[in-house]
Design a protein around this motif. Structure first.
Motif, short mmCIF file in Angstrom:
data_model
loop_
_atom_site.label_atom_id
_atom_site.label_comp_id
_atom_site.label_asym_id
_atom_site.label_seq_id
_atom_site.Cartn_x
_atom_site.Cartn_y
_atom_site.Cartn_z
N PRO A 92 -9.93 0.71 10.59
CA PRO A 92 -9.51 -0.19 9.68
C PRO A 92 -8.08 -0.25 9.46
O PRO A 92 -7.39 0.87 9.26
N LEU A 93 -7.50 -1.32 9.13
CA LEU A 93 -5.98 -1.54 9.04
C LEU A 93 -6.19 -1.07 7.48
O LEU A 93 -6.50 -1.67 6.48
N MET A 94 -4.61 -0.16 7.08
CA MET A 94 -4.72 0.28 5.76
C MET A 94 -3.09 0.14 5.66
O MET A 94 -2.27 0.08 6.62
N LEU A 95 -2.58 0.34 4.32
CA LEU A 95 -1.20 0.42 3.93
C LEU A 95 -0.91 1.83 3.63
O LEU A 95 -1.37 2.53 2.60
N PHE A 96 0.13 2.45 4.46
CA PHE A 96 0.28 3.69 4.08
C PHE A 96 1.88 3.56 3.75
O PHE A 96 2.72 2.77 4.21
N TYR A 97 2.16 4.46 2.56
CA TYR A 97 3.23 4.10 2.07
C TYR A 97 3.77 5.45 1.30
O TYR A 97 3.22 6.46 0.96
N ARG A 98 5.20 5.73 1.29
CA ARG A 98 5.74 6.80 0.67
C ARG A 98 5.56 6.89 -0.84
O ARG A 98 6.47 6.13 -1.52
N ALA A 99 4.83 7.74 -1.13
CA ALA A 99 4.65 7.65 -2.92
C ALA A 99 5.73 8.24 -3.61
O ALA A 99 6.19 7.54 -4.63
N THR A 141 14.25 5.87 5.45
CA THR A 141 14.77 4.39 5.65
C THR A 141 13.65 3.32 5.54
O THR A 141 13.83 2.15 4.95
N LEU A 142 12.45 3.61 6.06
CA LEU A 142 11.25 2.83 5.94
C LEU A 142 10.28 3.53 4.95
O LEU A 142 9.80 4.73 5.10
N LEU A 143 9.75 2.64 4.22
CA LEU A 143 9.00 3.08 2.99
C LEU A 143 7.29 2.86 3.18
O LEU A 143 6.49 3.43 2.38
N ALA A 144 7.01 2.24 4.31
CA ALA A 144 5.76 2.09 4.65
C ALA A 144 5.46 1.54 5.72
O ALA A 144 6.24 0.98 6.71
#
Length: 474
Positions: free
Chosen positions: A187-194, A300-303
């Motif tokens: 499944p697609l999810m959102l991965f982000y730099r906490a 530079t990319l957060l997610a």
């Protein structure tokens, strides 16, 4: 899994075939088929994805219940099965089988991955020397069914199919017949730099409107950074976003195909991302490129919008960021809607060239339903199990190695997996469509052209290819 977990970056598992670069299921692979054979293919594929579960009874308590007959090889001497698979470390899983099944030995080979493997399967089948077992991505399976490359294993999997939910089985059961045992779901999810979200005072977006606002906020607070990128090189993630929005790119009505790549749900997704690109709110470089890897590593990319397999890839992509990532559900078009799309996923198939289909089906069932086998795959290959019971295994109680700060990672995946939506039906020319995405969207991205116009080009190319192959398109 897809060729996305197998693409430019050293993805550990299946995501990689999402961006087909060959014509294994497209016109060059199929164009030489005789018209009669094409009509036969239509009959098989017209109802692909209209699933009828082969069995809904008798789960059985044994972890090795495959429903296969003659699976021990007794009375036949030792049986040796050939298995084509591209997963790194699959040899460790196969070794476990071989140690416990002296009468049925599996010989593993990795001739190619993703679409390249599909092409090799078709070539081997034409020469009547295909493997016994092969890993196949879900989107490639309909074309292999239509060409007679993979075998109906319904009679060998009556217990096996009870181990999966209907949404997962849909990708492998056509006209009520089972053509593969699901291996994983993504499944697609959102991965982000906490850490960076905290630094810039950002709130994790739960809707796409909030996501757009967050993207603009990142540019305002950190002008050299972006929330994420738009990837015109790999259609896998975009396909998942279209699925979440409700798109059905292929369907069948009677004896006619319908193609709706340029339909309203996908146009909504394309227009949304064009707005972000046009506003300079997201980066434009492709994922898994050296530049993208660097941006992921240096913050530079957060997610990253990705499949559930992302933790297995991030160690190679952004090694300096271990323990800094967190996961959240994919933003929704309507607040509270849990629907997401998929990026990747594969099945274990038995080919029509196998002289030992019962034994091959037994291995395919064991590989994807046996607790020990699935646990080993989670450890070695980083799959998220397709089998329902596999999603509650103890190994999934621990955090992925690259996400030590996320002990509930697999619990979060388990929450969103039931609402993961794929296309009810994949067309027989997925490769042509995916190549059309890469070509059309790359041009539009670089020239400032219309993303919805790119969809129109994909639609035209897909329809023309189906007609060229002898299919009726209504």
């Amino acid at each position: 899994m897809r060729t996305t977990r197998r693409s430019t970056a050293p993805r550990t598992t299946a995501p990689r075939t999402t961006a087909p670069r060959t014509t294994a299921t497209g016109s060059s692979a199929s164009g030489s088929a005789a018209p009669a054979r094409r009509r036969a293919a239509v009959a098989v594929l017209l109802t692909a994805g209209l699933l009828l579960a082969a069995s809904a009874c008798g789960g059985g308590g044994s972890s090795d219940a495959s429903g296969a007959k003659g699976g021990t090889g007794g009375g036949k001497g030792k049986v040796t099965l050939t298995f084509w698979d591209w997963d790194p470390n699959m040899d460790k899983v196969v070794a476990r089988w071989n140690a416990g099944h002296p009468g049925i030995q599996v010989k593993l080979s990795n001739p190619a991955g993703g679409d390249q493997l599909v092409a090799k399967m078709i070539t081997a089948h034409e020469a009547k020397n295909g493997p016994d077992i092969a890993k196949v991505e879900y989107q490639s399976l309909p074309a292999l069914v239509s060409k007679g490359v993979v075998r109906d294993i319904t009679g060998f999997t009556k217990d096996t199919v009870t181990r999966f939910d209907q949404a997962t089985l849909r990708a492998t059961v056509f006209q009520g017949k089972v053509y593969g045992v699901p291996q994983d779901v993504a499944p697609l999810m959102l991965f982000y730099r906490a850490d960076l979200f905290r630094k810039y005072g950002l709130t994790v977006p739960t809707t796409w409107d909030q996501f757009a606002a967050t993207a603009r906020a990142v540019r305002a607070k950190a002008p050299t950074s972006w929330l994420t990128n738009f990837d015109a090189a790999d259609p896998g993630w975009f396909t998942g976003l279209a699925q979440q929005a409700g798109a059905d790119w292929w369907s069948a009505d009677g004896d006619s195909w319908k193609v709706d790549i340029d339909g309203a749900p996908t146009r909504k997704v394309a227009a949304y991302w064009q707005g972000l690109v046009g506003a300079g709110a997201v980066a434009k470089n492709p994922s898994f490129s050296p530049q993208w890897n660097k941006q992921m590593n240096d913050g530079t990319l957060l997610a990253w919008i990705s499949g559930a397999w992302a933790p297995a890839q991030l160690g190679g992509i952004a090694p300096a960021t271990k323990g800094e990532w967190a996961v959240a559900p994919l933003p929704a078009w309507t607040a509270g809607d849990p629907t997401t799309g998929i990026w990747g996923g594969s099945a274990t198939t038995v080919t029509s060239d196998s002289h030992h289909p019962a034994e091959a089906a037994q291995f395919a069932s064991w590989l994807n339903t046996d607790d020990a086998a699935v646990t080993e795959q989670v450890k070695q290959i980083n799959v998220y199990p397709a089998a329902t019971s596999g999603r509650s295994l103890p190994v999934l109680q621990a955090a992925p190695a690259f996400f030590p700060n996320e002990p509930d990672f697999y619990a979060e995946v388990k929450k969103v997996a039931p609402a993961a939506r794929s296309f009810p039906m994949w067309g027989p020319n997925v490769t042509v469509t995916f190549t059309g995405y890469t070509d059309a969207f790359s041009r539009a991205l670089q020239s400032g052209g219309s993303f919805t116009g790119a969809l129109g080009g994909m639609q035209t190319a897909a329809v023309a290819d189906l007609e060229k192959l002898g299919f009726t398109v209504g």
